[in-house]
Write a protein that holds these residues in place. Structure first.
Motif, PDB file in Angstrom:
ATOM      1  N   HIS A  45       0.828  -1.199   0.000  1.00 30.90           N
ATOM      2  CA  HIS A  45       0.000   0.000   0.000  1.00 30.90           C
ATOM      3  C   HIS A  45       0.868   1.257   0.000  1.00 30.90           C
ATOM      4  O   HIS A  45       0.541   2.256  -0.649  1.00 30.90           O
ATOM      5  CB  HIS A  45      -0.921  -0.010   1.222  1.00 30.90           C
ATOM      6  CG  HIS A  45      -2.024  -1.019   1.119  1.00 30.90           C
ATOM      7  ND1 HIS A  45      -3.128  -1.002   1.948  1.00 30.90           N
ATOM      8  CD2 HIS A  45      -2.203  -2.083   0.291  1.00 30.90           C
ATOM      9  CE1 HIS A  45      -3.931  -2.011   1.628  1.00 30.90           C
ATOM     10  NE2 HIS A  45      -3.376  -2.682   0.635  1.00 30.90           N
ATOM     11  N   PHE A  74      -7.120   3.347   1.404  1.00 31.37           N
ATOM     12  CA  PHE A  74      -6.911   2.195   0.533  1.00 31.37           C
ATOM     13  C   PHE A  74      -7.389   0.930   1.254  1.00 31.37           C
ATOM     14  O   PHE A  74      -6.929   0.620   2.351  1.00 31.37           O
ATOM     15  CB  PHE A  74      -5.434   2.033   0.183  1.00 31.37           C
ATOM     16  CG  PHE A  74      -4.907   3.077  -0.768  1.00 31.37           C
ATOM     17  CD1 PHE A  74      -5.771   3.826  -1.548  1.00 31.37           C
ATOM     18  CD2 PHE A  74      -3.535   3.295  -0.891  1.00 31.37           C
ATOM     19  CE1 PHE A  74      -5.281   4.786  -2.438  1.00 31.37           C
ATOM     20  CE2 PHE A  74      -3.038   4.244  -1.766  1.00 31.37           C
ATOM     21  CZ  PHE A  74      -3.919   4.995  -2.540  1.00 31.37           C
ATOM     22  N   ASP A 121      -8.100  -3.352   0.836  1.00 29.92           N
ATOM     23  CA  ASP A 121      -7.545  -4.450   0.036  1.00 29.92           C
ATOM     24  C   ASP A 121      -7.912  -5.801   0.655  1.00 29.92           C
ATOM     25  O   ASP A 121      -7.579  -6.061   1.820  1.00 29.92           O
ATOM     26  CB  ASP A 121      -6.022  -4.289   0.008  1.00 29.92           C
ATOM     27  CG  ASP A 121      -5.316  -5.228  -0.943  1.00 29.92           C
ATOM     28  OD1 ASP A 121      -5.989  -6.093  -1.537  1.00 29.92           O
ATOM     29  OD2 ASP A 121      -4.090  -5.103  -1.077  1.00 29.92           O
TER      30      ASP A 121
END
Length: 355
Positions: free
Chosen positions: A275, A293, A295
């Motif tokens: 990241h 972010f 994920d």
């Protein structure tokens, strides 16, 4: 909690004494846990095939009862490093602890109860008679210091209480817990399976995959509502990344590493460095922040085979992982938002938590 820890620590010493008496085993470490205690021991040739079996539980419990009835006192002794090495001569595990953990020219403490003398800081209960109820609960194989290159050890777990009624209640609760064990439910409902050819990695069967995908969809809905951007990152990286992040120095033994064109690579055990690479992939303005972010990255961790247990300890898993990049003046709002995210998910599933 402190009293319970002391009680179970003392009980671990009693378990160790029983193992020495019955099998002549060389004791290593025996700490208290959140739900009982264990003792690791090197069995050598004295334990038959060298491995504990459920048939060993009753003899161990009977030996513990003998020790309890003797009301052996826990005696604290202060010894020099040299005296400790002499005292534990012949036990290479204790000798290693003494040599590496006790500075030269200093002293340490040992505790004696009955035939057992063990390295220990204490404290302990006054005598073994305080342990009114004991049960051997399970066993497993392990390695000295958790390193598979070291000697193989046998671990015996136990539980104890100052009252026999408490042990009875504990056993009843354990039976109820077995009925709720996710491993039993998973087999019964055809949700997941495991195979020795990929130990520690779940095979999600059709019914399980439906539940799995539904949970992912549930989390993704939260992502969209809460301003998270979903990303996808690689599964393997050059080990240089993990040296840069510091993970290799502290975590390499728990990573799956391999060679590619003469360079060392590894499967990612966590998403953080990937990241950061993505965030640093271009010049960003403070006006771009916060960036969130998220994920569902596939992670691999090289857990010891003896530690693997259903879905609670695995080698391959996915987690709804996220990293938030923000300005200093945004930190408070982002922390509150993350905690609200957690609260919403936990509440949906009837789970409780404590901060």
């Amino acid at each position: 909690n402190d009293a319970r820890t002391v009680f179970w620590h003392s009980s671990a010493h009693v378990l160790g004494e029983a193992l020495e008496r019955l099998y002549g085993s060389r004791l290593t470490i025996g700490p208290p846990l959140a739900g009982g205690f264990y003792y690791d021991s090197y069995m050598g040739e004295s334990g038959g095939d060298g491995a504990f079996k459920e048939d060993d539980y009753k003899p161990v419990e009977a030996e513990v009862q003998k020790i309890v009835k003797q009301k052996q006192k826990f005696e604290r002794m202060v010894v020099t490093k040299e005296e400790a090495l002499e005292m534990f001569e012949g036990n290479p595990f204790k000798e290693q602890i003494i040599s590496t953990k006790i500075p030269d020219g200093t002293r340490t403490t040992v505790y004696r109860c009955g035939d057992l003398v063990d390295l220990c800081r204490g404290p302990h209960v006054p005598n073994t008679g305080r342990i009114k109820a004991f049960a051997a609960t399970r066993h497993s194989a392990t390695n000295w210091l958790g390193d598979t290159d070291n000697d193989s050890l046998q671990r015996m777990y136990g539980i104890s209480f100052p009252d026999k009624k408490m042990l009875k209640v504990w056993k009843e609760n354990q039976e109820k817990a077995k009925e709720r064990d996710h491993r039993r439910i998973a087999i019964k409902q055809d949700l997941i399976m495991f195979h020795e050819l990929s130990a520690g990695s779940a095979f999600w069967l059709p019914h399980g995959a439906r539940i799995y995908n539904k949970l992912i969809s549930f989390i993704k809905e939260h992502y969209w509502k809460r301003g998270y951007d979903e990303i996808i990152t690689p599964n393997v990286y050059n080990l240089d990344l993990w040296h840069q992040s510091g993970h290799a120095m502290h975590y390499k033994d728990a990573m799956f590493c391999f060679e590619v064109e003469g360079k060392e690579w590894a499967m990612k055990p966590m998403n953080c460095p990937g990241h950061c690479l993505m965030f640093g992939g271009k010049i960003r303005s403070y006006r771009d922040l916060p960036l969130r972010f998220a994920d569902f990255g596939v992670l691999h961790r090289n857990e010891l085979s003896g530690a693997l247990s259903g879905l609670t300890r695995v080698r391959r898993f996915q987690q709804d992982d996220a990293h938030i990049y923000c300005r200093e003046d945004q930190i408070e709002d982002e922390v509150i938002g993350a905690l609200d995210f957690m609260k919403s998910v936990y509440t949906t599933f009837g789970m409780t938590y404590k901060l």
